[in-house]
Design an enzyme around this catalytic site. Structure first.
Site, PDB file in Angstrom:
ATOM      1  N   ARG A  29      -0.497   7.481   6.562  1.00 49.20           N
ATOM      2  CA  ARG A  29      -0.284   7.439   5.109  1.00 49.20           C
ATOM      3  C   ARG A  29      -0.786   8.705   4.422  1.00 49.20           C
ATOM      4  O   ARG A  29      -0.253   9.099   3.398  1.00 49.20           O
ATOM      5  CB  ARG A  29      -1.008   6.241   4.495  1.00 49.20           C
ATOM      6  N   PHE A  66      13.108   6.039  10.812  1.00 46.28           N
ATOM      7  CA  PHE A  66      11.766   5.587  10.472  1.00 46.28           C
ATOM      8  C   PHE A  66      10.898   6.789  10.147  1.00 46.28           C
ATOM      9  O   PHE A  66      10.770   7.704  10.963  1.00 46.28           O
ATOM     10  CB  PHE A  66      11.157   4.786  11.630  1.00 46.28           C
ATOM     11  N   LYS A  85       0.818  -1.189   0.000  1.00 40.39           N
ATOM     12  CA  LYS A  85       0.000   0.000   0.000  1.00 40.39           C
ATOM     13  C   LYS A  85       0.859   1.247   0.000  1.00 40.39           C
ATOM     14  O   LYS A  85       0.415   2.318  -0.362  1.00 40.39           O
ATOM     15  CB  LYS A  85      -0.908   0.035   1.219  1.00 40.39           C
ATOM     16  N   ASP A 109       7.581   2.766  -2.246  1.00 43.15           N
ATOM     17  CA  ASP A 109       7.673   3.961  -1.424  1.00 43.15           C
ATOM     18  C   ASP A 109       9.093   4.227  -0.944  1.00 43.15           C
ATOM     19  O   ASP A 109       9.581   5.336  -1.022  1.00 43.15           O
ATOM     20  CB  ASP A 109       6.693   3.915  -0.243  1.00 43.15           C
ATOM     21  N   LYS A 111      16.950   5.097   1.705  1.00 43.92           N
ATOM     22  CA  LYS A 111      17.725   5.322   2.918  1.00 43.92           C
ATOM     23  C   LYS A 111      19.204   5.192   2.609  1.00 43.92           C
ATOM     24  O   LYS A 111      19.624   4.296   1.879  1.00 43.92           O
ATOM     25  CB  LYS A 111      17.329   4.331   4.008  1.00 43.92           C
ATOM     26  N   ASP A 143      14.928   0.481   1.528  1.00 44.20           N
ATOM     27  CA  ASP A 143      15.523   0.387   2.854  1.00 44.20           C
ATOM     28  C   ASP A 143      16.550  -0.746   2.849  1.00 44.20           C
ATOM     29  O   ASP A 143      17.700  -0.542   2.485  1.00 44.20           O
ATOM     30  CB  ASP A 143      14.402   0.174   3.879  1.00 44.20           C
TER      31      ASP A 143
END
Length: 183
Positions: free
Chosen positions: A164, A151, A42, A99, A130, A102
């Site tokens: 979100r 985070f 999502k 999105d 990141k 990482d």
């Protein structure tokens, strides 16, 4: 919700400007008539919708539901494909949108699966990457912003399903994280 944000890392105006530039790059780089954009749900939904509306060319759109965080603050180390079916990619140029880059596990696993399914080419596009060592050797072809190893939430990214819908990327307060059930 704003009280739960320690600081705004990337505001809405900066995101909008960067999306304009990314859309121009994508529009230039892909051959006409064969682009399939695949959004990883999502988290990439907000970013992908805003970006793809700006791409100055025709494309097809699919979504894949995958998970690696499972509601926590860090990747679980396991990428789960949650859909029963997989988009038809054989012979297609695929733009894979996520999105955040990482650990690299999700982008690597999905890109490998797309190649195994016969995609002609797989190009990756992320809102955030990141600045940290990756568990998998992977880099995005298109990156909105490089951020520190912290985070973040907002602009599609969540913590336990929340935040979100924030129009910016921000860092949660420790208090917001600790008061969430199961934190």
């Amino acid at each position: 919700m704003r009280a739960d944000i320690e600081r705004i890392l990337i505001d809405e105006e900066i995101i909008e400007k960067r999306l304009d530039r990314m859309a121009e790059e994508i529009g230039r780089d892909f051959p006409q008539g064969n682009l399939l954009a695949i959004i990883l749900l999502k988290g990439a939904l907000v970013f992908a919708a805003d970006l793809l509306r700006r791409v100055p060319r025709q494309l097809e759109l699919e979504c894949l539901n995958v998970s690696s965080y499972h509601g926590g603050l860090e990747s679980s180390g396991t990428v789960k494909f949650l859909d029963r079916s997989f988009p038809e990619v054989r012979g297609r140029h695929v733009l894979l949108l996520d999105d955040i880059l990482d650990t690299g596990r999700t982008l690597h696993a999905v890109a490998e699966r797309l190649r195994a399914e016969g995609a002609q080419a797989v190009h990756t596009c992320v809102l955030l990457a990141k600045d940290r060592p990756r568990d998998q050797e992977v880099a995005a072809d298109y990156t909105g912003f490089v951020i520190g190893d912290e985070f973040v939430v907002g602009y599609g990214l969540d913590y336990r399903g929340r935040y979100r819908n924030l129009p910016y990327v921000g860092v949660l307060t420790r208090e917001a994280i600790e008061r969430e059930p199961g934190a």
